[in-house]
Design a protein around this motif. Structure first.
Motif, PDB file in Angstrom:
ATOM      1  N   TYR A  79       1.036  -1.396   0.225  1.00 25.66           N
ATOM      2  CA  TYR A  79       0.283   0.007  -0.161  1.00 25.66           C
ATOM      3  C   TYR A  79       0.763   1.182  -0.270  1.00 25.66           C
ATOM      4  O   TYR A  79       0.706   2.258  -0.693  1.00 25.66           O
ATOM      5  N   ALA A  80       2.003   1.404   0.467  1.00 21.98           N
ATOM      6  CA  ALA A  80       2.985   2.826   0.658  1.00 21.98           C
ATOM      7  C   ALA A  80       3.940   2.458  -0.016  1.00 21.98           C
ATOM      8  O   ALA A  80       4.419   3.770   0.820  1.00 21.98           O
ATOM      9  N   SER A  81       4.467   1.519  -1.055  1.00 19.57           N
ATOM     10  CA  SER A  81       5.337   1.032  -1.814  1.00 19.57           C
ATOM     11  C   SER A  81       5.769   2.038  -2.211  1.00 19.57           C
ATOM     12  O   SER A  81       4.485   1.885  -3.694  1.00 19.57           O
ATOM     13  N   PRO A  82       6.668   3.040  -3.068  1.00 19.83           N
ATOM     14  CA  PRO A  82       6.650   3.108  -4.210  1.00 19.83           C
ATOM     15  C   PRO A  82       6.594   2.754  -5.389  1.00 19.83           C
ATOM     16  O   PRO A  82       5.941   2.884  -6.587  1.00 19.83           O
ATOM     17  N   ASN A 129       4.901  -0.079  -5.800  1.00 17.50           N
ATOM     18  CA  ASN A 129       3.324  -0.788  -5.678  1.00 17.50           C
ATOM     19  C   ASN A 129       3.306   0.461  -7.150  1.00 17.50           C
ATOM     20  O   ASN A 129       1.828   0.531  -7.271  1.00 17.50           O
ATOM     21  N   TYR A 130       3.789   1.811  -7.089  1.00 20.92           N
ATOM     22  CA  TYR A 130       3.173   2.814  -8.272  1.00 20.92           C
ATOM     23  C   TYR A 130       3.755   2.951  -9.413  1.00 20.92           C
ATOM     24  O   TYR A 130       4.937   3.515  -9.451  1.00 20.92           O
ATOM     25  N   GLN A 131       3.328   3.950 -10.113  1.00 20.58           N
ATOM     26  CA  GLN A 131       4.130   4.346 -11.754  1.00 20.58           C
ATOM     27  C   GLN A 131       4.404   5.010 -11.487  1.00 20.58           C
ATOM     28  O   GLN A 131       3.363   6.141 -11.167  1.00 20.58           O
ATOM     29  N   PRO A 132       5.140   6.399 -11.606  1.00 21.33           N
ATOM     30  CA  PRO A 132       6.005   7.250 -11.094  1.00 21.33           C
ATOM     31  C   PRO A 132       4.945   8.589 -12.421  1.00 21.33           C
ATOM     32  O   PRO A 132       4.875   8.225 -13.111  1.00 21.33           O
ATOM     33  N   LEU A 133       4.997   9.496 -11.471  1.00 25.33           N
ATOM     34  CA  LEU A 133       4.035  10.557 -12.606  1.00 25.33           C
ATOM     35  C   LEU A 133       5.410  11.715 -12.699  1.00 25.33           C
ATOM     36  O   LEU A 133       5.472  12.398 -13.780  1.00 25.33           O
ATOM     37  N   VAL A 134       6.382  12.032 -12.199  1.00 29.81           N
ATOM     38  CA  VAL A 134       7.540  12.475 -12.462  1.00 29.81           C
ATOM     39  C   VAL A 134       8.448  11.467 -13.874  1.00 29.81           C
ATOM     40  O   VAL A 134       9.229  10.305 -13.577  1.00 29.81           O
ATOM     41  N   PRO A 135       8.082  12.687 -15.005  1.00 27.46           N
ATOM     42  CA  PRO A 135       8.995  12.343 -15.619  1.00 27.46           C
ATOM     43  C   PRO A 135      10.662  11.169 -15.788  1.00 27.46           C
ATOM     44  O   PRO A 135      11.519  11.762 -14.539  1.00 27.46           O
ATOM     45  N   LYS A 136      11.048   9.685 -16.499  1.00 25.03           N
ATOM     46  CA  LYS A 136      12.056   9.597 -15.538  1.00 25.03           C
ATOM     47  C   LYS A 136      13.646  10.422 -16.368  1.00 25.03           C
ATOM     48  O   LYS A 136      14.587   9.738 -15.091  1.00 25.03           O
ATOM     49  N   GLN A 137      13.491  11.466 -17.035  1.00 25.90           N
ATOM     50  CA  GLN A 137      14.464  12.122 -16.801  1.00 25.90           C
ATOM     51  C   GLN A 137      14.846  12.899 -15.395  1.00 25.90           C
ATOM     52  O   GLN A 137      15.717  14.126 -15.911  1.00 25.90           O
ATOM     53  N   ARG A 138      13.466  13.165 -14.841  1.00 21.09           N
ATOM     54  CA  ARG A 138      13.829  13.852 -14.147  1.00 21.09           C
ATOM     55  C   ARG A 138      13.462  12.977 -12.219  1.00 21.09           C
ATOM     56  O   ARG A 138      13.471  13.684 -11.125  1.00 21.09           O
ATOM     57  N   MET A 151      16.130  -1.835  -6.340  1.00 22.22           N
ATOM     58  CA  MET A 151      14.750  -1.856  -6.729  1.00 22.22           C
ATOM     59  C   MET A 151      13.870  -0.642  -7.177  1.00 22.22           C
ATOM     60  O   MET A 151      13.182  -1.370  -7.887  1.00 22.22           O
ATOM     61  N   LEU A 152      13.644   0.618  -6.192  1.00 21.80           N
ATOM     62  CA  LEU A 152      13.220   1.871  -7.032  1.00 21.80           C
ATOM     63  C   LEU A 152      14.262   2.159  -8.157  1.00 21.80           C
ATOM     64  O   LEU A 152      13.444   2.515  -9.344  1.00 21.80           O
ATOM     65  N   TRP A 153      15.166   1.624  -8.572  1.00 22.40           N
ATOM     66  CA  TRP A 153      15.659   2.039  -9.562  1.00 22.40           C
ATOM     67  C   TRP A 153      15.247   1.261 -10.562  1.00 22.40           C
ATOM     68  O   TRP A 153      15.313   1.835 -11.976  1.00 22.40           O
ATOM     69  N   GLU A 154      15.457  -0.072 -11.138  1.00 19.83           N
ATOM     70  CA  GLU A 154      14.112  -0.950 -12.163  1.00 19.83           C
ATOM     71  C   GLU A 154      13.174  -0.990 -11.958  1.00 19.83           C
ATOM     72  O   GLU A 154      12.648  -0.178 -13.321  1.00 19.83           O
ATOM     73  N   HIS A 155      12.198  -0.425 -11.172  1.00 18.26           N
ATOM     74  CA  HIS A 155      10.871  -0.238 -10.948  1.00 18.26           C
ATOM     75  C   HIS A 155      10.834   1.366 -12.143  1.00 18.26           C
ATOM     76  O   HIS A 155      10.080   1.717 -12.820  1.00 18.26           O
ATOM     77  N   TRP A 156      11.783   2.111 -11.715  1.00 16.19           N
ATOM     78  CA  TRP A 156      11.407   3.732 -12.392  1.00 16.19           C
ATOM     79  C   TRP A 156      12.969   3.579 -13.234  1.00 16.19           C
ATOM     80  O   TRP A 156      12.898   4.587 -13.910  1.00 16.19           O
ATOM     81  N   ASP A 157      12.328   2.101 -14.117  1.00 16.18           N
ATOM     82  CA  ASP A 157      13.196   2.260 -15.794  1.00 16.18           C
ATOM     83  C   ASP A 157      14.172   2.568 -15.458  1.00 16.18           C
ATOM     84  O   ASP A 157      15.086   3.183 -17.244  1.00 16.18           O
TER      85      ASP A 157
END
Length: 400
Positions: A327-330, A332-341, A360-366
């Motif tokens: 529930y509170a893990s990033p 679990n959701y797609q980021p709204l801030v663009p990848k280059q930012r 893990m966050l790096w992988e999730h954030w493309d």
């Protein structure tokens, strides 16, 4: 704007880090002998620190754990309450919809300001104000609303704002770590006076249950985050997101149109989560973040023993626990801030927020921008190096 920040006030060894490669963080064989020595020494020191922090967390969990155990002995059906809480957050997490998990504020905050103490203005070399307003947060879980609504001090939102006299500037928002709420310490640690002199306004946000938001008789800043069980932690994170979005409403009202967000440790976790909830953030820089707190706490002795004991008495289904923790893990959701930012910073010797969490966050954030330093959770070896990296990264979005 000068791209190189001044030296941090806390001297740190000058052992360079670097950006992650295509396969992620460097392996041990990729490091120089000096880097390995720093990573090993800082990791050993961090294990000691982690045990101390885990002991403090365990202390805050004892009343809830004992109450849960006694209730389970007297009436086994009471374990249903914990199960219902878990199911509630698991169902929200399963939708993967941040708009449902973290409802937006419906009214702008009524903010009052007053001049900060003279020391703050001396450190910032400028105008500093303390902000406060009543939180409009209502617990996401209806079963938690009576409890959360009774936190009188926590429900007053607080922040410190470093402002220039010639109108609103691009603003760097900073979220502190667990127990690390003092404005002065955060300002000095992250060289925020230099960012201010470089043209940023700066806002330091106080997380729920920290600093002056801690309830009366709390034994330490941050106590309330872990003192009310799993549901209490979830609602604490939900309120952290909600109240920060109210702060953004205030900044937007005052004319700020460019906002970057960074945070350390628990603040890094919160900033990464906010990047999936709030589209007004131009850039985000989680620093030594945790992204799966349930797995991290499982490694924190002695807190992990209390967690295991509580789960045993509550007869909690491990699969349900894992689902609810999303529930509170990033992640679990797609980021709204663009990848280059997006830029992630981690320490290879960190054992409170292990670098695998950041990976893990790096992988999730493309596989966005990712910088490492050869230090631990508190000793940010080569910090000037990552501050320069952060400066170059932000300049394009904040001052173009």
């Amino acid at each position: 704007m000068d791209p190189d920040p001044v030296d941090p006030p806390i001297p740190v060894p000058d052992v360079p880090g670097g950006d992650a490669g295509a396969r992620g963080l460097p392996r041990r064989d990729d490091l120089t002998l000096r880097q390995r020595a720093i990573v090993d020494a800082s990791a050993a020191a961090d294990v000691v620190l982690r045990t101390g922090v885990a002991s403090i967390v365990a202390t805050s969990m004892v009343p809830t754990t004992l109450a849960s155990m006694l209730a389970s002995v007297r009436d086994p059906s009471t374990s249903r309450t914990e199960h219902d809480h878990m199911r509630f957050y698991a169902d929200l997490a399963g939708a993967h919809d941040p708009a449902v998990s973290f409802p937006a504020p419906t009214e702008p905050p009524r903010v009052s300001t007053r001049q900060a103490n003279p020391v703050a203005e001396i450190i910032a070399h400028g105008r500093v104000e303390n902000l406060r307003f009543e939180s409009g947060f209502t617990a996401v879980n209806p079963a938690m609303r009576a409890l959360c609504g009774g936190f009188t001090r926590n429900n007053v939102v607080r922040a410190q704002h470093w402002r220039h006299d010639d109108g609103p500037h691009p603003t760097l928002c900073v979220i502190h770590g667990f127990m690390g709420s003092p404005y002065l310490a955060n300002g000095l640690f992250l060289s925020l006076p230099w960012f201010y002199r470089s043209g940023y306004d700066v806002l330091l946000y106080t997380l729920p249950f920290h600093g002056r938001r801690a309830e009366r008789f709390s034994p330490f800043s941050g106590y309330g985050f872990f003192a009310h069980g799993f549901a209490g932690f979830c609602e604490g994170m939900a309120q952290a997101v909600y109240d920060f979005r109210s702060v953004l409403d205030y900044l937007e009202f005052t004319g700020v149109d460019r906002i970057a967000l960074t945070g350390i440790s628990l603040g890094g976790f919160t900033s990464a989560l906010l990047a999936s909830v709030e589209d007004r953030i131009q850039a985000v820089v989680p620093n030594v973040p945790v992204v799966t707190p349930d797995r991290t706490v499982d490694e924190w002795f002695p807190a992990n023993k209390l967690v295991a004991l509580q789960r045993r008495f509550a007869r909690t289904d491990p699969a349900l626990t894992e689902a609810a923790a999303r529930y509170a893990s990033p992640l679990n959701y797609q980021p709204l801030v663009p990848k280059q930012r997006r830029l992630i910073i981690t320490g290879l010797g960190d054992r409170l927020a292990p670098p695998q969490q950041a990976e893990m966050l790096w992988e999730h954030w493309d596989r966005c921008a990712f910088h490492w330093f050869p230090g631990n959770h508190l000793l940010h070896v080569s910090q000037p190096d990552y501050l320069r990296r952060m400066t170059r990264f932000l300049r394009e979005f904040m001052f173009d």
